[in-house]
Enzyme design. Structure first.
Site, short mmCIF file in Angstrom:
data_model
loop_
_atom_site.label_atom_id
_atom_site.label_comp_id
_atom_site.label_asym_id
_atom_site.label_seq_id
_atom_site.Cartn_x
_atom_site.Cartn_y
_atom_site.Cartn_z
CG HIS A 1 21.38 -6.85 0.99
ND1 HIS A 1 20.91 -6.90 -0.29
CD2 HIS A 1 20.23 -6.50 1.80
CE1 HIS A 1 19.72 -6.36 -0.61
NE2 HIS A 1 19.31 -5.85 0.68
CG ASN B 1 17.64 -3.28 -1.27
OD1 ASN B 1 18.15 -4.67 -2.08
ND2 ASN B 1 17.10 -3.56 -0.15
CB CYS C 1 17.86 -8.94 0.59
SG CYS C 1 16.54 -7.64 0.08
N1 ACO Z 1 11.84 10.91 2.70
C1 ACO Z 1 11.48 11.49 3.71
N2 ACO Z 1 11.22 11.28 4.86
C2 ACO Z 1 11.01 10.09 4.94
C3 ACO Z 1 11.30 8.97 3.82
C4 ACO Z 1 11.84 9.53 2.77
N3 ACO Z 1 11.79 8.80 1.73
N4 ACO Z 1 11.15 7.67 4.02
C5 ACO Z 1 10.71 7.82 5.46
N5 ACO Z 1 10.58 9.02 6.00
C6 ACO Z 1 9.93 9.41 7.16
C7 ACO Z 1 9.21 8.64 7.87
O1 ACO Z 1 8.11 8.85 7.47
C8 ACO Z 1 9.51 9.14 9.37
O2 ACO Z 1 8.63 10.23 9.64
P1 ACO Z 1 7.95 10.52 10.92
O3 ACO Z 1 9.12 10.62 11.95
O4 ACO Z 1 7.25 11.73 10.73
O5 ACO Z 1 6.96 9.45 11.33
C9 ACO Z 1 10.76 9.52 9.45
O6 ACO Z 1 11.30 9.53 8.08
C10 ACO Z 1 11.71 8.35 10.22
O7 ACO Z 1 11.53 7.19 9.62
P2 ACO Z 1 12.13 5.73 9.84
O8 ACO Z 1 11.48 4.58 9.13
O9 ACO Z 1 12.48 5.99 11.35
O10 ACO Z 1 13.61 6.31 9.13
P3 ACO Z 1 14.87 5.47 9.31
O11 ACO Z 1 15.97 6.37 9.58
O12 ACO Z 1 14.57 4.23 9.78
O13 ACO Z 1 15.09 5.22 7.58
C11 ACO Z 1 14.99 3.05 6.35
C12 ACO Z 1 14.14 4.27 6.86
C13 ACO Z 1 15.63 3.90 5.39
C14 ACO Z 1 13.96 2.26 5.72
C15 ACO Z 1 15.78 2.30 7.20
O14 ACO Z 1 14.69 1.93 8.34
C16 ACO Z 1 16.40 1.15 6.55
O15 ACO Z 1 16.94 1.00 5.69
N6 ACO Z 1 15.75 -0.10 7.13
C17 ACO Z 1 16.32 -1.36 6.53
C18 ACO Z 1 16.04 -1.79 5.11
C19 ACO Z 1 16.66 -2.92 5.00
O16 ACO Z 1 17.92 -3.37 5.52
N7 ACO Z 1 16.12 -4.02 4.17
C20 ACO Z 1 16.83 -5.31 3.80
C21 ACO Z 1 15.96 -6.14 3.56
S1 ACO Z 1 14.99 -5.79 2.37
C22 ACO Z 1 14.36 -7.03 1.52
O17 ACO Z 1 14.82 -8.39 2.07
C23 ACO Z 1 13.58 -6.94 0.31
#
Ligand code: ACO
Length: 349
Positions: free
Chosen positions: A266, A296, A124
């Site tokens: 980003h 993204n 990214c």
């Molecule tokens: N729908 C419903 N529930 C979901 C989904 C979804 N699409 N995705 C995850 N969940 C659930 C998980 O399974 C978890 O359930 P559990 O508590 O029963 O285990 C719950 O939601 C919370 O999961 P988290 O991973 O803690 O959710 P979070 O609020 O952190 O959001 C996310 C996840 C969106 C991926 C976030 O962590 C994020 O944005 N991370 C950073 C991504 C990023 O910056 N990427 C940049 C670089 S990417 C690259 O370089 C290619």
């Protein structure tokens, strides 16, 4: 005043097909509400079967070249509107093939002749790395005019059953043209801050398909060809590293955060953008966001956000702009410029 790389063209391309949150919720255990509140994303574009990263890169590149020609035709920069591009740098982590690089094919299909062309791989952060590479080659006198493209088709490497990554990622390409100019001109790239931390390599990865773990057909390798991301630590590092990198570049350039008109970060997650804004003490109006419409798009994210901000009138000539990215590697990087007068035409998607 010194020789500098000056941004003089901008373009982008998105595949036709739109996948809404509702459509994802029909296939996976997720909902429009979860995706919107946890990420800010409402829809993403995905390529059709057979459509590849180079197809999007060629379309975005053609648009950026047309924008550069129109801009040069309008303003008298002392630049011949038909000055040829003599460098192509393509940022991608989803090349058409593992070998060779995708950039030579893109340059060939754009009719750019036998110019040097190569891929940059920083996930990214790829676009900022590619921009720094091309700008350095221009200031060093190795190139005079460069096409810099960020293009990715992550839909081709996602696990169809992974609700998290499928909710976040979309396909697309964005591109800019840089020309040799003067550091005092609008559009001149004023500085970069780049970094990496390989201790986090496993946080954002495709395990198989490289020299460490080659793809072996059969159950043992099942799933390992897919992209995986450990969302929570990535979230924390994204906020920390984009904030630190932005801060360190602002100090070098001599701008306070309040003096920046637009921060084009980003587009990973609206909560990440807001947290970076908080760390830097930014107001909401300073932060550009288009992730609700495209998700993204990895290396395409920053140039597509620029394109949409220009098309929407949010980004204006004379604005002080800070670009900042974070991604797999781990990698991060920032760049600063004063936004130039550009002819961009209307984005067709
Ligand atoms: N729908 C419903 N529930 C979901 C989904 C979804 N699409 N995705 C995850 N969940 C659930 C998980 O399974 C978890 O359930 P559990 O508590 O029963 O285990 C719950 O939601 C919370 O999961 P988290 O991973 O803690 O959710 P979070 O609020 O952190 O959001 C996310 C996840 C969106 C991926 C976030 O962590 C994020 O944005 N991370 C950073 C991504 C990023 O910056 N990427 C940049 C670089 S990417 C690259 O370089 C290619």
């Amino acid at each position: 005043m010194s020789r500098a790389a000056v941004l003089c063209g901008l373009g982008g391309s998105l595949p036709e097909r739109i996948v809404s949150n509702e459509e994802l919720a029909e296939q996976l255990d997720t909902s429009d509400r979860w995706i919107r509140t946890r990420t800010g994303i409402g829809q993403r574009h995905v390529v059709a079967p057979g459509q590849s990263t180079s197809d999007l890169a060629v379309a975005a590149g053609a648009q950026a070249l047309a924008s550069a020609r129109a801009t040069a035709g309008r303003a008298d920069h002392g630049v011949d509107p038909v000055d040829p591009v003599d460098l192509v740098v393509l940022a991608t982590s989803t090349p058409d093939r593992p070998c060779p690089a995708t950039a030579p094919d893109v340059a060939h299909r754009l009719g750019l002749g036998h110019v040097p062309s190569f891929d940059v791989s920083a996930v990214c952060t790829g676009f900022v790395y590619a921009l720094a590479t091309a700008a350095s080659m221009i200031t060093a006198g190795i190139a005079g005019r460069a096409l810099v493209i960020g293009a990715d088709t992550f839909s081709t490497i996602l696990d169809p059953a992974d609700r998290t990554t499928r909710a976040i990622f979309g396909d697309g390409a964005g591109a800019v043209v840089l020309r040799a100019g003067d550091s005092g001109e609008p559009g001149a790239l004023l500085g970069f801050d780049l970094g990496s931390d390989g201790s986090g390599a496993d946080l954002i990865t495709v395990r198989a398909g490289g020299s460490r773990q080659r793809s072996v057909p059969g159950p043992a390798a099942e799933g390992e060809e897919f992209f995986t991301m450990d969302g929570r630590p990535v979230f924390t590092r994204a906020v920390l590293d984009m904030s630190r990198s932005s801060q360190s570049l602002l100090e070098r350039v001599g701008w306070s955060a309040a003096e920046v008109d637009k921060v084009v970060a980003h587009q990973a997650n609206i909560r990440i953008l807001n947290a970076v804004g908080e760390q830097l003490g930014l107001e909401e109006k300073q932060i550009v966001a288009n992730l609700d419409r495209v998700g993204n798009t990895v290396a395409a994210s920053i140039p597509l956000a620029l394109r949409d901000a220009v098309a929407g009138g949010e980004l204006q000539p004379g604005h002080r702009v800070l670009l900042t990215g974070f991604g797999g590697g781990l990698t991060w990087g920032s760049a600063a410029l004063v936004w130039p007068e550009l002819e961009t035409g209307r984005p067709h998607r």
